[in-house]
Design a protein around this motif. Structure first.
Motif, PDB file in Angstrom:
ATOM      1  N   GLN A  75     -10.378  17.003  56.882  1.00 45.99           N
ATOM      2  CA  GLN A  75     -10.881  17.532  58.148  1.00 45.99           C
ATOM      3  C   GLN A  75     -10.093  17.000  59.339  1.00 45.99           C
ATOM      4  N   LYS A  76      -9.728  15.717  59.299  1.00 44.93           N
ATOM      5  CA  LYS A  76      -8.973  15.126  60.406  1.00 44.93           C
ATOM      6  C   LYS A  76      -7.607  15.788  60.564  1.00 44.93           C
ATOM      7  N   ASP A  77      -6.992  16.167  59.439  1.00 44.71           N
ATOM      8  CA  ASP A  77      -5.616  16.675  59.454  1.00 44.71           C
ATOM      9  C   ASP A  77      -5.539  18.196  59.569  1.00 44.71           C
ATOM     10  N   LEU A  78      -6.648  18.836  59.872  1.00 43.85           N
ATOM     11  CA  LEU A  78      -6.687  20.297  59.837  1.00 43.85           C
ATOM     12  C   LEU A  78      -5.648  20.933  60.757  1.00 43.85           C
ATOM     13  N   ALA A  79      -5.559  20.472  62.007  1.00 50.48           N
ATOM     14  CA  ALA A  79      -4.606  21.068  62.946  1.00 50.48           C
ATOM     15  C   ALA A  79      -3.171  20.892  62.447  1.00 50.48           C
ATOM     16  N   HIS A  80      -2.846  19.727  61.939  1.00 48.27           N
ATOM     17  CA  HIS A  80      -1.499  19.465  61.403  1.00 48.27           C
ATOM     18  C   HIS A  80      -1.237  20.335  60.177  1.00 48.27           C
ATOM     19  N   ASP A  81      -2.238  20.450  59.314  1.00 44.64           N
ATOM     20  CA  ASP A  81      -2.058  21.220  58.079  1.00 44.64           C
ATOM     21  C   ASP A  81      -1.893  22.714  58.348  1.00 44.64           C
ATOM     22  N   ARG A  82      -2.508  23.218  59.402  1.00 45.74           N
ATOM     23  CA  ARG A  82      -2.355  24.647  59.730  1.00 45.74           C
ATOM     24  C   ARG A  82      -0.902  24.999  59.990  1.00 45.74           C
ATOM     25  N   VAL A  83      -0.146  24.032  60.503  1.00 45.51           N
ATOM     26  CA  VAL A  83       1.261  24.270  60.809  1.00 45.51           C
ATOM     27  C   VAL A  83       2.155  23.910  59.625  1.00 45.51           C
ATOM     28  N   HIS A  84       1.906  22.756  59.014  1.00 49.12           N
ATOM     29  CA  HIS A  84       2.834  22.221  58.020  1.00 49.12           C
ATOM     30  C   HIS A  84       2.377  22.377  56.570  1.00 49.12           C
ATOM     31  N   HIS A  85       1.081  22.585  56.349  1.00 49.77           N
ATOM     32  CA  HIS A  85       0.560  22.739  54.978  1.00 49.77           C
ATOM     33  C   HIS A  85      -0.454  23.885  54.946  1.00 49.77           C
ATOM     34  N   PRO A  86       0.004  25.105  55.176  1.00 52.56           N
ATOM     35  CA  PRO A  86      -0.932  26.240  55.278  1.00 52.56           C
ATOM     36  C   PRO A  86      -1.642  26.597  53.978  1.00 52.56           C
ATOM     37  N   ASP A  87      -1.257  25.963  52.856  1.00 51.45           N
ATOM     38  CA  ASP A  87      -1.897  26.273  51.584  1.00 51.45           C
ATOM     39  C   ASP A  87      -3.039  25.321  51.249  1.00 51.45           C
ATOM     40  N   ARG A  88      -3.342  24.366  52.130  1.00 51.54           N
ATOM     41  CA  ARG A  88      -4.420  23.418  51.862  1.00 51.54           C
ATOM     42  C   ARG A  88      -5.776  24.144  51.819  1.00 51.54           C
ATOM     43  N   PRO A  89      -6.706  23.660  51.005  1.00 46.84           N
ATOM     44  CA  PRO A  89      -7.992  24.365  50.809  1.00 46.84           C
ATOM     45  C   PRO A  89      -8.765  24.633  52.091  1.00 46.84           C
ATOM     46  N   LEU A  90      -8.795  23.665  52.999  1.00 49.09           N
ATOM     47  CA  LEU A  90      -9.562  23.853  54.230  1.00 49.09           C
ATOM     48  C   LEU A  90      -8.907  24.885  55.137  1.00 49.09           C
ATOM     49  N   VAL A  91      -7.587  24.969  55.091  1.00 52.57           N
ATOM     50  CA  VAL A  91      -6.858  25.951  55.902  1.00 52.57           C
ATOM     51  C   VAL A  91      -7.072  27.356  55.350  1.00 52.57           C
ATOM     52  N   THR A  92      -7.014  27.496  54.035  1.00 49.48           N
ATOM     53  CA  THR A  92      -7.123  28.822  53.417  1.00 49.48           C
ATOM     54  C   THR A  92      -8.563  29.319  53.326  1.00 49.48           C
ATOM     55  N   GLY A  93      -9.525  28.432  53.539  1.00 48.06           N
ATOM     56  CA  GLY A  93     -10.930  28.827  53.405  1.00 48.06           C
ATOM     57  C   GLY A  93     -11.470  28.634  52.003  1.00 48.06           C
ATOM     58  N   ALA A  94     -10.672  28.017  51.118  1.00 46.42           N
ATOM     59  CA  ALA A  94     -11.167  27.738  49.766  1.00 46.42           C
ATOM     60  C   ALA A  94     -12.346  26.773  49.799  1.00 46.42           C
ATOM     61  N   ILE A  95     -12.437  25.998  50.859  1.00 46.75           N
ATOM     62  CA  ILE A  95     -13.573  25.105  51.113  1.00 46.75           C
ATOM     63  C   ILE A  95     -13.803  25.126  52.620  1.00 46.75           C
ATOM     64  N   THR A  96     -15.011  24.825  53.055  1.00 51.30           N
ATOM     65  CA  THR A  96     -15.300  24.781  54.490  1.00 51.30           C
ATOM     66  C   THR A  96     -15.602  23.356  54.910  1.00 51.30           C
ATOM     67  N   ALA A  97     -15.480  23.103  56.221  1.00 52.30           N
ATOM     68  CA  ALA A  97     -15.791  21.780  56.743  1.00 52.30           C
ATOM     69  C   ALA A  97     -17.259  21.435  56.492  1.00 52.30           C
ATOM     70  N   GLY A  98     -18.135  22.433  56.602  1.00 54.90           N
ATOM     71  CA  GLY A  98     -19.552  22.196  56.358  1.00 54.90           C
ATOM     72  C   GLY A  98     -19.827  21.767  54.926  1.00 54.90           C
ATOM     73  N   GLU A  99     -19.118  22.384  53.982  1.00 48.79           N
ATOM     74  CA  GLU A  99     -19.289  22.010  52.574  1.00 48.79           C
ATOM     75  C   GLU A  99     -18.796  20.589  52.320  1.00 48.79           C
ATOM     76  N   LEU A 100     -17.678  20.238  52.945  1.00 54.57           N
ATOM     77  CA  LEU A 100     -17.160  18.878  52.785  1.00 54.57           C
ATOM     78  C   LEU A 100     -18.117  17.860  53.394  1.00 54.57           C
ATOM     79  N   ARG A 101     -18.663  18.175  54.551  1.00 54.94           N
ATOM     80  CA  ARG A 101     -19.591  17.234  55.199  1.00 54.94           C
ATOM     81  C   ARG A 101     -20.866  17.079  54.383  1.00 54.94           C
ATOM     82  N   GLY A 102     -21.325  18.170  53.806  1.00 53.23           N
ATOM     83  CA  GLY A 102     -22.506  18.081  52.953  1.00 53.23           C
ATOM     84  C   GLY A 102     -22.257  17.183  51.757  1.00 53.23           C
ATOM     85  N   ALA A 103     -21.066  17.313  51.150  1.00 58.60           N
ATOM     86  CA  ALA A 103     -20.719  16.465  50.015  1.00 58.60           C
ATOM     87  C   ALA A 103     -20.599  15.006  50.441  1.00 58.60           C
TER      88      ALA A 103
END
Length: 299
Positions: A75-103
């Motif tokens: 979650q912290k790296d989301l802005a960086h990952d949108r530019v440099h790692h666009p395939d990360r799960p949080l960027v692609t929507g494979a997981i959401t921030a809400g789901e991660l926070r719940g876990a």
């Protein structure tokens, strides 16, 4: 998150864990870390060590804490990952921030319950590590330089690892298994050096790709290599301080020094590319495995 989507959350979290928290790496690391630190703490006092139920709780707690921190980093790296790692799960929507926070909430409740069943001190120690991770998220939001400058970022993020080591050792001390003394400080320094050797190795290269946050980009490849090798040497010194009086067998973990020596030679001789990461990983595994075996063998 909708009610319709709720049944799919465990599967989505499972896929996230398999990709971003590979069990063969993180679980193995957490297991070896706890066994090596606990076993060494006990064996250094001249007491026979055998893992027990409390050991299992510490292993589960450390692994879950590492997962908590990995979810937080995503979650912290989301802005960086949108530019440099666009395939990360949080960027692609494979997981959401809400789901991660719940876990993360579930993990917090679980580790608190596991440790509170043993002692309030254990619960507070593990919560301190998780709480520091959350504090870092706020700090990086307020001061972006913490995330953008690798060395500054390491200075403020490393205490999370230290707090987990303190949790393991503190749990032993509060249970009366060990008495906190200079050996505890040497052991915490040993684990710090082992981790920091790997941490510097994975972010040391002759070239810096776009978006890469490398220590070698700030220090220069030569100085970063010296620091990487220096942490490995520091681990060996701590091992000697703890075990040298116990005889030749006690120096078994020191044999791991050949790995960072080989890694340093390869990196400097190549003059290009990255540090040979498998060698750094092998140093962590061999050191912690040797310490664990030594704790079992020493009388």
């Amino acid at each position: 998150m909708t009610t319709l989507a709720a049944p799919h959350v465990p599967a989505r979290l499972g896929r996230f864990v398999l990709r971003m928290f590979r069990p063969q790496i993180y679980v193995t690391y957490g297991l070896l870390w706890v066994l090596a630190l606990e076993g060494t703490a006990v064996a250094a006092t001249g007491t026979v060590w055998r893992p027990d139920g409390a050991t299992a709780i510490r292993v589960v707690s450390v692994v879950l804490a590492l997962l908590f921190l990995r979810m937080l980093d995503e979650q912290k790296d989301l802005a960086h990952d949108r530019v440099h790692h666009p395939d990360r799960p949080l960027v692609t929507g494979a997981i959401t921030a809400g789901e991660l926070r719940g876990a993360m909430v579930v993990i917090t409740v679980l580790v608190t319950a596991l440790n509170a069943a043993r002692s309030a001190a254990d619960a507070l120690l593990i919560l301190a590590a998780l709480g520091y991770g959350l504090f870092l998220a706020l700090l990086e939001r307020l001061f972006p330089a913490v995330a953008d400058r690798p060395l500054l970022g390491l200075a403020v993020t490393y205490p999370v690892q230290l707090l987990l080591s303190v949790y393991i050792y503190g749990s032993l001390a509060t249970a009366g298994t060990v008495t906190a003394d200079w050996r505890g400080a040497a052991l915490l320094a040993l684990c710090a050096c082992v981790f920091l050797h790997f941490e510097f190795a994975r972010k040391t290269a002759w070239e810096a790709p776009p978006g890469a946050r490398l220590y070698s980009a700030e220090l220069g490849p030569g100085r970063a290599a010296a620091v990487t090798a220096g942490f490995a040497a520091g681990a060996v010194v701590c091992e000697i301080l703890l075990f040298a009086p116990r005889g030749p067998l006690a120096l078994l973990p020191c044999l791991a020094a050949v790995l960072p020596a080989h890694g340093t030679r390869r990196f400097l001789a190549a003059g290009r590319g990255a540090w040979p990461l498998p060698v750094a990983i092998a140093f962590v595994v061999f050191t912690y495995l040797a310490l664990t075996v030594l704790a079992v063998l020493l009388p």
